[in-house]
Design a protein around this motif. Sequence first.
Motif: not given
Length: 352
Positions: A40, A44, A52, A55-58, A61-62, A65
């Motif tokens: 992770y 990040k 960019r 990961p920020n969906r699951v 703040k991701g 993931q």
Amino acid sequence: MDALIGLWEWLGENLIIVQILIKIVVIVAPLMLCVAYFTYAERKIIGYMQIRIGPNRVGPKGWLQPIADAVKLMFKEIVIPRNANKTLFLIAPMLTLGPALAAWAVFPFDDGLVLSDINAGLLYLLALTSVGVYGVIIAGWASNSKYAFLGAMRSAAQIVSYEIAMGFALVGVLVAAGSLNLGDIVRAQQGEGGLFNWFWLPLLPLFVIYFISGVAETNRAPFDVAEGESEIVAGFHVEYSGMPFAVFFLGEYANMILVSALTALLFLGGWLSPFHGWPLLGPLFDWVPGLVWVFLKTAFVGFFYLWLRATFPRYRYDQIMRLGWKVFIPITIVWIMVVGLAVVYDMPWWFD
């Protein structure tokens, strides 16, 4: 009731085994968590370096993931190629992860906080880190794929080449510390100069070579020719899916954490405070537990793995071999002689 009494008597007789098992769980469980969240952190940090988000969906703040990735791989089908050697195909991932976990048995997290305080700890580490190459070779051969075999041959040659440079760097540490015991190596770096007493300064070339060789040993960018996507698809784990692939993945990141932790231990003072003996900062930081310093130093070294991946393009294969054989090995041999002379004639303050 009789069963409980029998269990209690058995525990009394075999308490030492139970204690060792508990200690193993206490080491391995947080390590697996660190491995998961290292992936992770990598996504990040490299994301921010490339402007960019990562990961920020699951989860918030991701953060969930890595858990989602693990669950996904757990429920994927394990596909074994028709003409593959099934037994070796499934043993190979375990041969990659096993040594990376077993090496922590001799790692001192603090003064006296070690699972097995053996006097040949450095030798044990050298032997175990050499076993990982077998997993790679077996995976490439057992897959019955030209891509996998080519990747395995590249990886094996690379690992063997850089293992020599890493071994010589460890010999330099051994000469400077005068012991094969990892705890004694850290104690040899103790002094009133704080971080200026650590081995990174007198053994600077060996420190740099050890870390770069560690990057090459773990097949990480810019030395990741074994899994060069643009040429040979995914190297030695091209045929792997599901949990065997996840075990390879865990093995790679566990090895990265191990090399980072060993770099911190051998060259950056392990559990010692960097400000020990300093007039103002010394008393301010001396209360910090050694375990915290080990974690912070490991994270600091691990960050450079990610920085290298985000910054440098992949090396050409012949350049990797030239760097290992014609640059690193000669430098390490020369510096071992320099350190040997310094210890014999008691030249600098580091070897008092």
